[in-house]
Design a protein around this motif. Structure first.
Motif, PDB file in Angstrom:
ATOM      1  N   GLU A   1       0.757  -1.231   0.047  1.00 33.87           N
ATOM      2  CA  GLU A   1       0.023   0.107  -0.075  1.00 33.87           C
ATOM      3  C   GLU A   1       0.873   1.076   0.012  1.00 33.87           C
ATOM      4  O   GLU A   1       0.472   2.320  -0.605  1.00 33.87           O
ATOM      5  CB  GLU A   1      -0.953  -0.038   1.278  1.00 33.87           C
ATOM      6  CG  GLU A   1      -1.937  -1.084   1.266  1.00 33.87           C
ATOM      7  CD  GLU A   1      -2.345  -1.091   2.519  1.00 33.87           C
ATOM      8  OE1 GLU A   1      -3.290   0.066   2.929  1.00 33.87           O
ATOM      9  OE2 GLU A   1      -2.530  -2.215   3.529  1.00 33.87           O
ATOM     10  N   ILE A   2       1.939   1.350   0.629  1.00 29.08           N
ATOM     11  CA  ILE A   2       2.583   2.601   0.986  1.00 29.08           C
ATOM     12  C   ILE A   2       3.362   3.158  -0.062  1.00 29.08           C
ATOM     13  O   ILE A   2       3.450   4.310  -0.255  1.00 29.08           O
ATOM     14  CB  ILE A   2       3.561   2.362   2.099  1.00 29.08           C
ATOM     15  CG1 ILE A   2       3.793   3.670   2.688  1.00 29.08           C
ATOM     16  CG2 ILE A   2       4.972   1.606   1.710  1.00 29.08           C
ATOM     17  CD1 ILE A   2       4.477   3.749   4.197  1.00 29.08           C
ATOM     18  N   GLY A   3       3.867   2.241  -0.932  1.00 32.37           N
ATOM     19  CA  GLY A   3       4.461   2.624  -2.185  1.00 32.37           C
ATOM     20  C   GLY A   3       5.899   3.142  -2.145  1.00 32.37           C
ATOM     21  O   GLY A   3       6.281   3.657  -0.817  1.00 32.37           O
ATOM     22  N   ARG A   4       6.777   3.061  -3.151  1.00 32.26           N
ATOM     23  CA  ARG A   4       8.094   3.055  -2.935  1.00 32.26           C
ATOM     24  C   ARG A   4       8.380   4.526  -2.649  1.00 32.26           C
ATOM     25  O   ARG A   4       9.713   4.723  -2.271  1.00 32.26           O
ATOM     26  CB  ARG A   4       8.755   2.410  -4.349  1.00 32.26           C
ATOM     27  CG  ARG A   4      10.550   2.499  -4.405  1.00 32.26           C
ATOM     28  CD  ARG A   4      10.666   1.839  -5.569  1.00 32.26           C
ATOM     29  NE  ARG A   4      11.964   1.642  -5.765  1.00 32.26           N
ATOM     30  CZ  ARG A   4      12.927   2.353  -6.762  1.00 32.26           C
ATOM     31  NH1 ARG A   4      12.344   3.197  -7.437  1.00 32.26           N
ATOM     32  NH2 ARG A   4      14.090   2.058  -6.802  1.00 32.26           N
ATOM     33  N   GLU A   5       7.653   5.400  -3.109  1.00 31.76           N
ATOM     34  CA  GLU A   5       8.137   6.923  -3.277  1.00 31.76           C
ATOM     35  C   GLU A   5       7.961   7.514  -1.830  1.00 31.76           C
ATOM     36  O   GLU A   5       8.500   8.458  -1.542  1.00 31.76           O
ATOM     37  CB  GLU A   5       7.118   7.615  -4.257  1.00 31.76           C
ATOM     38  CG  GLU A   5       5.611   7.761  -4.006  1.00 31.76           C
ATOM     39  CD  GLU A   5       4.983   6.557  -4.113  1.00 31.76           C
ATOM     40  OE1 GLU A   5       3.857   6.530  -3.765  1.00 31.76           O
ATOM     41  OE2 GLU A   5       5.346   5.731  -4.731  1.00 31.76           O
ATOM     42  N   ASN A   6       7.546   6.735  -0.832  1.00 32.55           N
ATOM     43  CA  ASN A   6       7.196   7.285   0.684  1.00 32.55           C
ATOM     44  C   ASN A   6       8.349   6.878   1.569  1.00 32.55           C
ATOM     45  O   ASN A   6       7.937   7.182   2.821  1.00 32.55           O
ATOM     46  CB  ASN A   6       5.801   6.929   1.054  1.00 32.55           C
ATOM     47  CG  ASN A   6       4.622   7.394   0.074  1.00 32.55           C
ATOM     48  OD1 ASN A   6       4.658   8.285  -0.126  1.00 32.55           O
ATOM     49  ND2 ASN A   6       3.845   6.400  -0.511  1.00 32.55           N
ATOM     50  N   MET A   7       9.267   6.340   1.212  1.00 27.98           N
ATOM     51  CA  MET A   7      10.255   6.031   2.137  1.00 27.98           C
ATOM     52  C   MET A   7      11.734   5.948   1.103  1.00 27.98           C
ATOM     53  O   MET A   7      11.876   5.999   0.240  1.00 27.98           O
ATOM     54  CB  MET A   7      10.073   4.650   2.932  1.00 27.98           C
ATOM     55  CG  MET A   7       9.797   3.440   2.113  1.00 27.98           C
ATOM     56  SD  MET A   7       9.499   1.922   3.070  1.00 27.98           S
ATOM     57  CE  MET A   7       8.035   2.311   3.892  1.00 27.98           C
ATOM     58  N   THR A   8      12.838   5.444   2.074  1.00 28.52           N
ATOM     59  CA  THR A   8      14.209   5.501   1.433  1.00 28.52           C
ATOM     60  C   THR A   8      13.908   4.169   0.272  1.00 28.52           C
ATOM     61  O   THR A   8      13.646   3.056   0.745  1.00 28.52           O
ATOM     62  CB  THR A   8      15.194   4.913   2.577  1.00 28.52           C
ATOM     63  OG1 THR A   8      15.139   6.150   3.432  1.00 28.52           O
ATOM     64  CG2 THR A   8      16.371   4.882   1.806  1.00 28.52           C
ATOM     65  N   ARG A   9      14.110   4.668  -0.708  1.00 31.00           N
ATOM     66  CA  ARG A   9      14.007   3.316  -1.895  1.00 31.00           C
ATOM     67  C   ARG A   9      15.180   2.140  -1.639  1.00 31.00           C
ATOM     68  O   ARG A   9      14.384   1.239  -1.944  1.00 31.00           O
ATOM     69  CB  ARG A   9      14.215   4.095  -3.268  1.00 31.00           C
ATOM     70  CG  ARG A   9      13.407   5.125  -3.582  1.00 31.00           C
ATOM     71  CD  ARG A   9      13.326   5.449  -4.981  1.00 31.00           C
ATOM     72  NE  ARG A   9      12.333   6.539  -5.507  1.00 31.00           N
ATOM     73  CZ  ARG A   9      11.956   6.753  -6.723  1.00 31.00           C
ATOM     74  NH1 ARG A   9      12.709   6.341  -7.725  1.00 31.00           N
ATOM     75  NH2 ARG A   9      10.921   7.532  -6.902  1.00 31.00           N
ATOM     76  N   SER A  10      15.997   2.264  -1.167  1.00 29.49           N
ATOM     77  CA  SER A  10      16.994   1.023  -1.156  1.00 29.49           C
ATOM     78  C   SER A  10      16.224   0.238   0.189  1.00 29.49           C
ATOM     79  O   SER A  10      16.175  -1.159  -0.036  1.00 29.49           O
ATOM     80  CB  SER A  10      18.279   1.290  -0.792  1.00 29.49           C
ATOM     81  OG  SER A  10      18.316   2.409   0.397  1.00 29.49           O
TER      82      SER A  10
END
Length: 411
Positions: A375-384
C-alpha cells in the motif's frame, strides 16, 4: 471503641486507594481513547482506506505483459483508461488492472489464459491457508495481510478471515474492530451454536483492495471458546456439526466465490484455532529465529500434534497440501539468529521455506500508518530500504503461491 475507629480508618483508606481492577480499567479506557484518537487522525470517520494507484510499469508486471503492449491498448482505447499524473505517468487502479486481465483473457487460451486470470479451474479445490503460531509477535498478522494482498494483486479471488479476537488483521485491512464491527458480524456469527447463527456470506465485507474480501474479527470471537464446552456436554454440537468442522462448513457457503482463503489464527491453541486448522488445506507457521521463540514453537507443535490427534480420532479428516515454517523478522547479520535458522533447516529440511522474511524498517514504518508494503508505495520511504524489504516479501509470497499452484497440479 478505639478498635472500631481503627477499622473505620482502614476501610476509609481502602476506599481511597484504587483497586487493581479499577487501575487496569482506567488504563484500558485511557489507552482505548488514545488509540481512537490516533485512528481518527490517520483515517477520519468520514474517510475510508483507499489503495494507491499503480504506474503503467507496475500494472504491466502484474498482468505479465510489456509496458509497450499496455500503452498500445491505451492508445487504441481498449479497456479502462488510466489517469494521467502531472508528470505524464499513466496510473491504474487495481480494479482497472483486473478489468484488463479479463479483457486479455478473452483472446488467450490454455495456460496463457490461466496466467493472466489465475482463478480456480474445475477440479481445483479451494485453498485455505492457516497462518499460525503459539507465540505472539512472530509476524503472523503481518504475514497474513501481505500474503492475502499479494494473491489479490496476482488476480486471485481472496477471502481473509480474522480469527484472532485481537483483530489486528481487520484493522490493517481498514476495519476498526472496536467501532465498525457490531455484534454477530464476525466469523462467530457463522459458527455459533444457537438460533442467531448466520450464513458466512452475511458477514463478509468488501475491502478497498479489489479482489480481497474480509471476515472481520473482534472480542466477540472469544464467545466460541466459552460456548463450545457447553455444546460438548449438552450434545448441541453433535446435532449441528462437531466444533472442529464448523469453520469448514461455514466456508462451504462461499467456496465457489473464492480461490484462496487466508486465515489469521489466534496465538493460542483453543477451539477457534483448532477449528481453523481443521478447515485448512495448508498451514504456514511463522517463526522468529530466537531460542525463546523456538522453545515456544516446540511446545506449540507438541500440543498441536496431540490436539489434532484427538480431532482425527473423533472423525475429523486432516489433509494438508503443505506445511511450512516461515522465518520472520530475520536478521542475516545476527549470528545467533543465523545459527537458529541453520538448526531449523537441518532438522526440518524442505519444511522450512527457502526464503525468510527479513527484518526491515520499511515494514515497521508502513505499520505506523496502518499500511502494508504493497500500500505505502516506493516513493514514500528510502528506496533502497523499500526495495530490499519488497524483494524479501515477494520471494516469500511467490514461494507460498508456488506451493499452492503445485497442489492444484499447475506447473
Amino acid at each position: 471503641m478505639r478498635v472500631s475507629n481503627v477499622s473505620q480508618a482502614a476501610e476509609h483508606t481502602r476506599k481511597l486507594i484504587p483497586s487493581v481492577e479499577d487501575t487496569i480499567g482506567a488504563q484500558a479506557e485511557l489507552l482505548s481513547s488514545q488509540l481512537h484518537a490516533m485512528s481518527e487522525a490517520l483515517f477520519p470517520p468520514t474517510s475510508r482506506k483507499v489503495l494507491r494507484k499503480f504506474t503503467s510499469g507496475e500494472a504491466a508486471r502484474l498482468i505479465s505483459i510489456s509496458d509497450s503492449t499496455l500503452r498500445k491498448m491505451t492508445l487504441a482505447g481498449e479497456g479502462p483508461q488510466p489517469d494521467l499524473a502531472s508528470n505524464g505517468r499513466r496510473l491504474y487502479t487495481l480494479a482497472q488492472i483486473n478489468e484488463l486481465r479479463q479483457l486479455l483473457a478473452k483472446s488467450l487460451r490454455g495456460r496463457d489464459r490461466i496466467d493472466v486470470v489465475p482463478h480456480r479451474r474445475p477440479g481445483e479445490h479451494l485453498q485455505v491457508i492457516a497462518v499460525t503460531n503459539f507465540k505472539g509477535g512472530s509476524g503472523k498478522t503481518t504475514t497474513s495481510a501481505h500474503l492475502a494482498q499479494h494473491l489479490a494483486l496476482q488476480g486471485y479471488r481472496v477471502l481473509a478471515i480474522d480469527l484472532d479476537p485481537q483483530a489486528s488483521l481487520s484493522a490493517l485491512l481498514g476495519v476498526l474492530p472496536e467501532t465498525e464491527v457490531l455484534s454477530n458480524e464476525t466469523l462467530y456469527a457463522a459458527i455459533r451454536y444457537d438460533d442467531q447463527k448466520r450464513a458466512l456470506s452475511d458477514v463478509i465485507r468488501k475491502t478497498y483492495f479489489d479482489g480481497l474480501d474480509l471476515v472481520p474479527g473482534n472480542l466477540e470471537l472469544m464467545e466460541f471458546e466459552h460456548t463450545t464446552p457447553k455444546a460438548l456436554t449438552s450434545g448441541v454440537q453433535t446435532r449441528d456439526g462437531l466444533f472442529f468442522t464448523r469453520v469448514a462448513r461455514a466456508l462451504d457457503d462461499v467456496a465457489d466465490q473464492y480461490d484462496i482463503v487466508v486465515i489469521d489464527c489466534p496465538p493460542q491453541l483453543g477451539f477457534l484455532t483448532l477449528s481453523g486448522l481443521c478447515a485448512a488445506t495448508s498451514m504456514v507457521v511463522t517463526v522468529h529465529p530466537q531460542m525463546l521463540d523456538i522453545a515456544s514453537m516446540s511446545q506449540f507443535l507438541l500440543m498441536t500434534r496431540d490436539l489434532l490427534g484427538v480431532v482425527r480420532d473423533a472423525g475429523g479428516e486432516l489433509k494438508y497440501d503443505f506445511v511450512r515454517y516461515l522465518l520472520t523478522r530475520f536478521e542475516p547479520q545476527d549470528a545467533p539468529q543465523t545459527k537458529v535458522a541453520a538448526l531449523l533447516r537441518n532438522m526440518f529440511d524442505d519444511f522450512v521455506l527457502t526464503n525468510p522474511m527479513v527484518k526491515s524498517a520499511a515494514v515497521s514504518d508502513a505499520g505506523l500508518s496502518n499500511q502494508t508494503l504493497y500500500e505505502i508505495g516506493r516513493e514514500n520511504m528510502t528506496r533502497s530500504t523499500y526495495d530490499r524489504a519488497m524483494e524479501s516479501l515477494q520471494a516469500v509470497n511467490a514461494e507460498i503461491e508456488g506451493l499452492m499452484k503445485a497442489a492444484w497440479g499447475r506447473g
